[in-house]
Design an enzyme around this catalytic site. Structure first.
Site, PDB file in Angstrom:
ATOM      1  CG  HIS A 121      48.832  -1.107 -48.147  1.00  0.00           C
ATOM      2  ND1 HIS A 121      47.603  -1.561 -48.539  1.00  0.00           N
ATOM      3  CD2 HIS A 121      48.693   0.236 -47.973  1.00  0.00           C
ATOM      4  CE1 HIS A 121      46.755  -0.541 -48.609  1.00  0.00           C
ATOM      5  NE2 HIS A 121      47.402   0.563 -48.274  1.00  0.00           N
ATOM      6  CG  ASP A 198      52.645  -2.815 -52.949  1.00  0.00           C
ATOM      7  OD1 ASP A 198      52.584  -1.874 -53.755  1.00  0.00           O
ATOM      8  OD2 ASP A 198      52.029  -2.833 -51.865  1.00  0.00           O
ATOM      9  CD  GLN A 201      53.600   4.896 -51.216  1.00  0.00           C
ATOM     10  OE1 GLN A 201      54.121   5.937 -51.644  1.00  0.00           O
ATOM     11  NE2 GLN A 201      52.335   4.842 -50.855  1.00  0.00           N
ATOM     12  CE  LYS A 224      48.764   4.450 -53.114  1.00  0.00           C
ATOM     13  NZ  LYS A 224      48.566   4.998 -51.773  1.00  0.00           N
ATOM     14  CB  CYS A 361      46.267   0.444 -45.251  1.00  0.00           C
ATOM     15  SG  CYS A 361      44.829   1.428 -45.639  1.00  0.00           S
TER      16      CYS A 361
HETATM   17  N1  PMP Z   1      50.540  -0.862 -51.329  1.00  0.00           N
HETATM   18  C1  PMP Z   1      51.128   0.220 -50.839  1.00  0.00           C
HETATM   19  C2  PMP Z   1      52.564   0.147 -50.391  1.00  0.00           C
HETATM   20  C3  PMP Z   1      50.398   1.402 -50.736  1.00  0.00           C
HETATM   21  O1  PMP Z   1      50.986   2.507 -50.247  1.00  0.00           O
HETATM   22  C4  PMP Z   1      49.049   1.429 -51.139  1.00  0.00           C
HETATM   23  C5  PMP Z   1      48.202   2.677 -50.994  1.00  0.00           C
HETATM   24  N2  PMP Z   1      48.323   3.302 -49.757  1.00  0.00           N
HETATM   25  C6  PMP Z   1      48.489   0.260 -51.666  1.00  0.00           C
HETATM   26  C7  PMP Z   1      49.273  -0.870 -51.755  1.00  0.00           C
HETATM   27  C8  PMP Z   1      47.079   0.206 -52.156  1.00  0.00           C
HETATM   28  O2  PMP Z   1      46.892   1.084 -53.221  1.00  0.00           O
HETATM   29  P1  PMP Z   1      45.409   1.419 -53.766  1.00  0.00           P
HETATM   30  O3  PMP Z   1      44.598   1.773 -52.552  1.00  0.00           O
HETATM   31  O4  PMP Z   1      45.624   2.583 -54.676  1.00  0.00           O
HETATM   32  O5  PMP Z   1      44.924   0.199 -54.463  1.00  0.00           O
END
Ligand code: PMP
Length: 406
Positions: A121, A198, A201, A224, A361
């Site tokens: 991401h 990270d 998910q 999430k 993203c």
């Molecule tokens: N890493 C992953 C794998 C994600 O799916 C996301 C959110 N789509 C993020 C980081 C970033 O999370 P946040 O926008 O809640 O900070």
């Protein structure tokens, strides 16, 4: 296909006011709907229980401090942390990653290397790029396998003597592919590097034990995990947090302040400058209690069943190309040749099915997959086989509308 509820004797959907009506919400990877227990906990925190934390001498503030610190303990138990002092409350995974890049990253020197993977991401790419500009470090990117997993053998081969950190997603937010974190941790540690995971998910969808994973840092976002927005968690091993300098200055993170200079509180307070997101932390703890009362293994099994059913149903439609591995965790990305994912999303929306269409993203991953965007269906505890059926029926409709193109 029959409806297969998560809990035979309980309607989980009834706990979620956001799912009212007949809505197939398949965008939990972006953000999860909130159970009433979380909404109630936030309302209490802002209502009859409200006061600041850590400073007040009156009973209400002492009670709030107790609840805030109890939330930290709940999160520590959820992650298998050695102690609650290893839990830093942040705004979300993005802030947790930036905190580590700025604070821990300060010790890196020109020529040091950080290794990520091609499916990361943006929030696990850009903070390291900013650090690279600041420090002259080098960012290495490990490739993926044909079926969209991190190619772990090649990633491990890329860990070199100057690699200081390996930073990877435990589960891809586009492909749902799962990394073998203990294997990567062992290789990183063998070379003297640390491992950042990270967990955006993974934490909402499977049992996570940061110590069993062998991680050094772990981040996830509350929203999430059926919790509030604006709150997330950075976990790091105690001795690593101890060694890290503050990244933001202000109230609550100090020991003493003099005009000649200040000294800083021990972790986690050292990294939590200013009045924290009190109601957010309490809401997050309610969300953790909620998922733990169902059981993470049960949640993982339920979502695996749904992804499997969705892959089978969409796999029968000729023009649909499924992306990612078969054992994806809670996420299914796909494309229909000749149809833009935004059109897929719009047509599904007309049928009451909410999916995400875009680059998620993950622009570098889109380039690698050679698509501008994907359509992504993602599952949570409240989804059922009826949602899968509606997704498949909606996609059939897309292919009919686009006829020749599809
Ligand atoms: N890493 C992953 C794998 C994600 O799916 C996301 C959110 N789509 C993020 C980081 C970033 O999370 P946040 O926008 O809640 O900070």
């Amino acid at each position: 296909m029959a409806t297969a509820p998560l809990l035979p004797d309980t309607d989980v959907r009834a706990d979620f006011p956001g799912l009212g009506g007949d809505w197939a919400y398949l965008d939990t990877a972006a953000t999860a709907q909130k159970p009433q227990a979380v909404i109630d906990a936030i309302a209490r925190a802002y209502g009859p229980d409200y006061a600041t934390v850590h400073r007040g001498v009156y009973a209400r503030s002492a009670d709030m401090t107790f609840a805030f610190e109890a939330a930290r303990e709940t999160v520590a138990r959820f992650l298998g942390a050695a102690s609650a002092q290893e839990i830093v409350f942040v705004r979300g995974a993005t802030e947790g990653l930036n905190l580590v890049a700025q604070s821990w990253g300060d010790r890196l020197e020109a020529g040091d290397r950080i290794l990520i993977s091609a499916l990361e991401h943006h929030s696990n790419i850009v903070p390291w790029q900013l650090l690279a500009q600041r420090k002259g470090i080098i960012l290495d990117v490990a490739p993926l396998t044909e079926d969209g997993r991190i190619d772990e053998a090649r990633l491990i081969a890329m860990i070199g003597p100057r690699t200081r950190l390996v930073s990877i997603a435990q589960v891809s937010n586009v492909l749902g592919s799962m990394a073998d974190v203990p294997r990567i941790a062992a290789a990183a540690h063998g070379a003297g590097a640390l491992l950042m995971v990270d967990g955006c998910q993974s934490a909402p969808h499977m049992a996570v034990d940061v110590q069993a994973l062998g991680a050094d840092f772990f981040v996830f976002s509350g929203h999430k995990l059926y919790g509030p927005t604006g709150i997330g968690v950075l976990w790091a091993r105690a001795e690593i947090l101890e060694s890290m300098p503050p990244w933001q200055g202000g109230g609550a993170m100090i020991e003493t302040v003099r005009f000649e200079g200040s000294t800083f509180a021990p972790p986690p307070q050292r990294f939590e400058a200013g009045t924290p997101h009190i109601a957010g932390a309490i809401g997050l703890a309610a969300a953790v209690d909620y998922v733990m009362s169902i059981g993470m293994d049960r949640i993982a099994a339920h979502e695996a069943m749904l992804v499997d059913a969705a892959r089978t149903a969409l796999g029968r439609i000729n023009s649909v190309r499924l992306l990612g591995p078969e054992d994806a965790a809670g996420i299914l990305s796909f494309v229909i040749d000749g149809v833009h994912p935004h059109d897929i999303g719009t047509i599904l929306d007309e049928a009451g099915v909410a999916i995400r269409a875009g680059h998620h993203c993950c622009q570098p991953l889109m380039q690698l997959l050679d698509v501008p965007a994907t359509a992504r269906a993602s599952f949570g505890i409240y989804n059922n086989m009826r949602d899968v059926e509606r997704l498949a029926a909606g996609i059939e409709r897309v292919t009919r509308i686009f006829g020749g193109a599809a």
